[in-house]
Design a protein around this motif. Sequence first.
Motif, mmCIF file in Angstrom:
data_model
loop_
_atom_site.group_PDB
_atom_site.id
_atom_site.type_symbol
_atom_site.label_atom_id
_atom_site.label_comp_id
_atom_site.label_asym_id
_atom_site.label_seq_id
_atom_site.Cartn_x
_atom_site.Cartn_y
_atom_site.Cartn_z
ATOM 1 N N GLY A 58 -15.339 -7.889 25.134
ATOM 2 C CA GLY A 58 -14.227 -8.833 25.150
ATOM 3 C C GLY A 58 -14.637 -10.255 25.480
ATOM 4 O O GLY A 58 -15.809 -10.554 25.727
ATOM 5 N N ARG A 59 -13.631 -11.100 25.462
ATOM 6 C CA ARG A 59 -13.796 -12.517 25.779
ATOM 7 C C ARG A 59 -12.975 -12.827 27.011
ATOM 8 O O ARG A 59 -11.928 -12.234 27.230
ATOM 9 N N PHE A 60 -13.448 -13.794 27.769
ATOM 10 C CA PHE A 60 -12.798 -14.130 29.029
ATOM 11 C C PHE A 60 -12.265 -15.554 28.970
ATOM 12 O O PHE A 60 -13.020 -16.495 28.710
ATOM 13 N N PRO A 61 -10.949 -15.726 29.209
ATOM 14 C CA PRO A 61 -10.375 -17.076 29.179
ATOM 15 C C PRO A 61 -10.781 -17.889 30.408
ATOM 16 O O PRO A 61 -10.824 -17.371 31.530
ATOM 17 N N VAL A 62 -11.096 -19.138 30.173
ATOM 18 C CA VAL A 62 -11.470 -20.085 31.219
ATOM 19 C C VAL A 62 -10.543 -21.294 31.065
ATOM 20 O O VAL A 62 -10.548 -21.947 30.033
ATOM 21 N N ARG A 63 -9.739 -21.541 32.094
ATOM 22 C CA ARG A 63 -8.792 -22.654 32.065
ATOM 23 C C ARG A 63 -9.408 -23.829 32.826
ATOM 24 O O ARG A 63 -9.466 -23.817 34.060
ATOM 25 N N VAL A 64 -9.891 -24.809 32.079
ATOM 26 C CA VAL A 64 -10.632 -25.923 32.669
ATOM 27 C C VAL A 64 -9.654 -26.841 33.399
ATOM 28 O O VAL A 64 -8.622 -27.230 32.860
ATOM 29 N N GLY A 65 -10.003 -27.172 34.627
ATOM 30 C CA GLY A 65 -9.193 -28.075 35.445
ATOM 31 C C GLY A 65 -9.723 -29.491 35.340
ATOM 32 O O GLY A 65 -9.755 -30.076 34.265
ATOM 33 N N LYS A 66 -10.213 -29.974 36.448
ATOM 34 C CA LYS A 66 -10.716 -31.348 36.512
ATOM 35 C C LYS A 66 -12.195 -31.395 36.126
ATOM 36 O O LYS A 66 -12.973 -30.514 36.504
ATOM 37 N N VAL A 67 -12.558 -32.437 35.381
ATOM 38 C CA VAL A 67 -13.954 -32.664 35.007
ATOM 39 C C VAL A 67 -14.267 -34.125 35.274
ATOM 40 O O VAL A 67 -13.587 -35.012 34.781
ATOM 41 N N GLU A 68 -15.296 -34.366 36.087
ATOM 42 C CA GLU A 68 -15.794 -35.730 36.340
ATOM 43 C C GLU A 68 -17.231 -35.778 35.847
ATOM 44 O O GLU A 68 -18.083 -35.047 36.359
ATOM 45 N N LEU A 69 -17.480 -36.627 34.874
ATOM 46 C CA LEU A 69 -18.789 -36.726 34.242
ATOM 47 C C LEU A 69 -19.916 -36.770 35.273
ATOM 48 O O LEU A 69 -19.917 -37.612 36.173
ATOM 49 N N ASP A 70 -20.842 -35.836 35.136
ATOM 50 C CA ASP A 70 -22.065 -35.763 35.944
ATOM 51 C C ASP A 70 -21.817 -35.482 37.425
ATOM 52 O O ASP A 70 -22.753 -35.576 38.228
ATOM 53 N N LYS A 71 -20.565 -35.118 37.814
ATOM 54 C CA LYS A 71 -20.264 -34.925 39.238
ATOM 55 C C LYS A 71 -19.562 -33.619 39.572
ATOM 56 O O LYS A 71 -19.876 -32.995 40.588
ATOM 57 N N TYR A 72 -18.575 -33.241 38.754
ATOM 58 C CA TYR A 72 -17.668 -32.174 39.193
ATOM 59 C C TYR A 72 -17.034 -31.473 37.996
ATOM 60 O O TYR A 72 -16.657 -32.113 37.024
ATOM 61 N N ILE A 73 -16.902 -30.148 38.124
ATOM 62 C CA ILE A 73 -16.224 -29.325 37.121
ATOM 63 C C ILE A 73 -15.420 -28.276 37.889
ATOM 64 O O ILE A 73 -15.959 -27.642 38.804
ATOM 65 N N SER A 74 -14.155 -28.106 37.507
ATOM 66 C CA SER A 74 -13.385 -27.004 38.087
ATOM 67 C C SER A 74 -12.710 -26.227 36.969
ATOM 68 O O SER A 74 -12.386 -26.783 35.914
ATOM 69 N N TYR A 75 -12.542 -24.939 37.210
ATOM 70 C CA TYR A 75 -11.804 -24.112 36.265
ATOM 71 C C TYR A 75 -11.250 -22.895 36.988
ATOM 72 O O TYR A 75 -11.657 -22.559 38.094
ATOM 73 N N ASN A 76 -10.283 -22.273 36.336
ATOM 74 C CA ASN A 76 -9.697 -21.029 36.836
ATOM 75 C C ASN A 76 -9.997 -19.929 35.841
ATOM 76 O O ASN A 76 -9.982 -20.149 34.624
ATOM 77 N N TRP A 77 -10.276 -18.754 36.377
ATOM 78 C CA TRP A 77 -10.395 -17.562 35.563
ATOM 79 C C TRP A 77 -9.862 -16.402 36.362
ATOM 80 O O TRP A 77 -9.558 -16.552 37.558
ATOM 81 N N ASP A 78 -9.724 -15.254 35.717
ATOM 82 C CA ASP A 78 -9.101 -14.113 36.372
ATOM 83 C C ASP A 78 -10.151 -13.147 36.890
ATOM 84 O O ASP A 78 -11.119 -12.827 36.190
ATOM 85 N N GLY A 79 -9.926 -12.691 38.120
ATOM 86 C CA GLY A 79 -10.772 -11.663 38.693
ATOM 87 C C GLY A 79 -10.473 -10.317 38.052
ATOM 88 O O GLY A 79 -9.536 -10.180 37.253
ATOM 89 N N THR A 80 -11.231 -9.301 38.389
ATOM 90 C CA THR A 80 -11.052 -7.983 37.785
ATOM 91 C C THR A 80 -9.689 -7.382 38.104
ATOM 92 O O THR A 80 -9.197 -6.545 37.354
ATOM 93 N N ASP A 81 -9.065 -7.825 39.191
ATOM 94 C CA ASP A 81 -7.735 -7.318 39.542
ATOM 95 C C ASP A 81 -6.616 -8.233 39.050
ATOM 96 O O ASP A 81 -5.458 -8.050 39.391
ATOM 97 N N GLY A 82 -6.978 -9.256 38.255
ATOM 98 C CA GLY A 82 -5.977 -10.178 37.728
ATOM 99 C C GLY A 82 -5.702 -11.382 38.609
ATOM 100 O O GLY A 82 -4.949 -12.270 38.215
ATOM 101 N N THR A 83 -6.305 -11.435 39.789
ATOM 102 C CA THR A 83 -6.136 -12.579 40.672
ATOM 103 C C THR A 83 -6.743 -13.818 40.039
ATOM 104 O O THR A 83 -7.878 -13.774 39.548
#
Length: 156
Positions: A58-83
């Motif tokens: 399967g494929r796993f969805p990654v919901r990209v949050g904030k991105v700051e060039l060369d400094k910071y990346i955030s994203y949300n994804w689901d744990g095995t229990d859906g959290t």
Amino acid sequence: MTNKKLHIHTALQILKPAHEVFQAIVDPAKMSNYFISEGSGPMEEGKTITWKFPEFEGRFPVRVGKVELDKYISYNWDGTDGTELLVEINLTPKGDTATVVTITEKEMDNNEAGLAWMMGNTAGWANFLACLKAYLEYGVNLRKGAFDFMKPEAQQ
């Protein structure tokens, strides 16, 4: 004692400039050399992309949050229990030729499922950092074949 939430926190220094490290994380073509087998697109703020891992179906969805060039990346994804889990990647330059990559993933309850998540994903993020370092510094894909034993056909 209160039931505090569990967080993962790990870091490693990579002997490459922050821009090169950043590009290796946000570009799926580069990321496929050390982490995923393929990605649906680059990590851009507000986009949902999918990742495929060589050892999982399967494929796993990654919901990209904030991105700051060369400094910071955030994203949300689901744990095995859906959290829903928040991953934050901070890049801290050390001079012109090195970058400390710090990864935080949060959060799960402090219970048996949370402890299993913490143990598994802490090892996973340490592996991610080692593979990223090997790829950027030496052009080596440490992940290739490393998890073939986890594929369903290997379980037989």
